[in-house]
Design an enzyme around this catalytic site. Structure first.
Site, PDB file in Angstrom:
ATOM      1  N   CYS A  69      11.553 -43.631   5.284  1.00  0.00           N
ATOM      2  CA  CYS A  69      12.347 -42.632   4.589  1.00  0.00           C
ATOM      3  C   CYS A  69      13.811 -43.056   4.660  1.00  0.00           C
ATOM      4  O   CYS A  69      14.412 -43.087   5.737  1.00  0.00           O
ATOM      5  CB  CYS A  69      12.149 -41.276   5.260  1.00  0.00           C
ATOM      6  SG  CYS A  69      13.218 -40.007   4.583  1.00  0.00           S
ATOM      7  N   CYS A 178      14.807 -44.895  -2.293  1.00  0.00           N
ATOM      8  CA  CYS A 178      13.962 -43.792  -1.815  1.00  0.00           C
ATOM      9  C   CYS A 178      12.537 -44.285  -1.970  1.00  0.00           C
ATOM     10  O   CYS A 178      12.180 -44.856  -3.015  1.00  0.00           O
ATOM     11  CB  CYS A 178      14.198 -42.547  -2.658  1.00  0.00           C
ATOM     12  SG  CYS A 178      12.967 -41.252  -2.378  1.00  0.00           S
TER      13      CYS A 178
HETATM   14  N1  DGL Z   1      11.125 -40.740   0.507  1.00  0.00           N
HETATM   15  C1  DGL Z   1      12.263 -40.340   1.244  1.00  0.00           C
HETATM   16  C2  DGL Z   1      13.425 -41.289   1.115  1.00  0.00           C
HETATM   17  O1  DGL Z   1      13.169 -42.473   1.049  1.00  0.00           O
HETATM   18  C3  DGL Z   1      12.575 -38.854   1.242  1.00  0.00           C
HETATM   19  C4  DGL Z   1      12.760 -38.214  -0.087  1.00  0.00           C
HETATM   20  C5  DGL Z   1      12.942 -36.713   0.034  1.00  0.00           C
HETATM   21  O2  DGL Z   1      12.104 -36.062   0.652  1.00  0.00           O
HETATM   22  O3  DGL Z   1      13.946 -36.214  -0.525  1.00  0.00           O
HETATM   23  O4  DGL Z   1      14.558 -40.925   1.148  1.00  0.00           O
END
Ligand code: DGL
Length: 245
Positions: A69, A178
């Protein structure tokens, strides 16, 4: 067993890639869909949420966790490392930036969540390795909720056009900052007419291999197991069972 943590589908996108690249290692993935999106939460909220999950991994005797994340890595990871000095928490933002070091970047659209963009971490690291690269940071806050809610692709494409049309022909590359965004990488490439980079390639070398003859894969969600199982079958062609935590 290696842990994988994210707010939801981004972790499972990452897990799928790891399963393909590293066949001899077991993984336990926690998709915290009850708290998604992470991208609009405060640092304090993110820290409390992530702390709870790292404790859970610890209770499962999982001592290496890939923080799949970008939002957590660019905000609360240093605090988490202080809180859990015995855990090996892998930072995908640093790995991604190291991976990009050799790439000849001239102009880059940096697409990420609101919190990641606000932290400035990606931008600083990229400007350090590529001082002449023109970086355009863009918070695409609507994307994660739309993907998590299984919105039809036509709606997602409309939103992508709203975000991206002005960058068409303006940037040479796009960094998908993301882990959810690889789900729509081809749409993004089409709209911007540029190549995309994401974190998946960078992380493989940071994962310790367990050299198992038979591996285990466990996927947990904090929301609805049946729904997640359907989502990963539809979006990722994965048939692994999902358990609600
Ligand atoms: N997939 C995550 C990232 O890479 C989190 C996205 C989210 O929940 O806003 O930031």
């Amino acid at each position: 067993m290696i842990g994988v943590l994210d707010s939801g589908l981004g972790g499972i996108v990452t897990l799928k890639y790891l399963l393909e690249q590293i066949p001899d290692t077991s993984f336990v993935c926690l998709a915290d869909q009850a708290n998604a999106p992470y991208g609009d939460k405060s640092n304090e909220q993110l820290f409390q949420i992530a702390k709870r999950h790292i404790k859970w991994f610890e209770s499962q005797n999982v001592t290496t966790v890939l923080i799949a994340c970008n939002t957590l890595c660019s905000t609360v990871l240093p605090q988490l490392r202080q809180e859990f000095p015995m855990m090996h928490l892998i930072d995908i933002v640093t790995l991604t930036c190291e991976d990009l070091m050799e790439e000849p970047l001239e102009s880059l659209l940096l697409l990420a969540t609101e919190r990641s963009i606000q932290s400035g971490v990606y931008e600083r690291k990229i400007q350090k390795s590529h001082p002449t690269c023109k970086v355009y940071p863009l918070a695409a806050s609507q994307l994660v909720p739309l993907l998590e809610q299984n919105q039809p692709i036509e709606i997602i494409k409309k939103v992508l056009h709203e975000y991206l049309d002005e960058y068409q022909g303006k940037v040479q590359s796009v960094l998908l900052g993301c882990t959810h965004y690889p789900l729509v990488a081809s749409e993004i490439e089409k709209i911007v007419s540029a190549r995309t980079y994401d974190s998946r390639h960078a992380i493989v070398k940071a994962i310790p291999h367990e050299h198992l003859n038979q591996r285990e894969v466990k996927i947990y969600t904090t929301l609805d197991a049946e729904q997640t199982q359907q989502q990963i079958a539809d979006l990722l062609n994965m048939n692994d069972p999902v358990v609600q935590l």
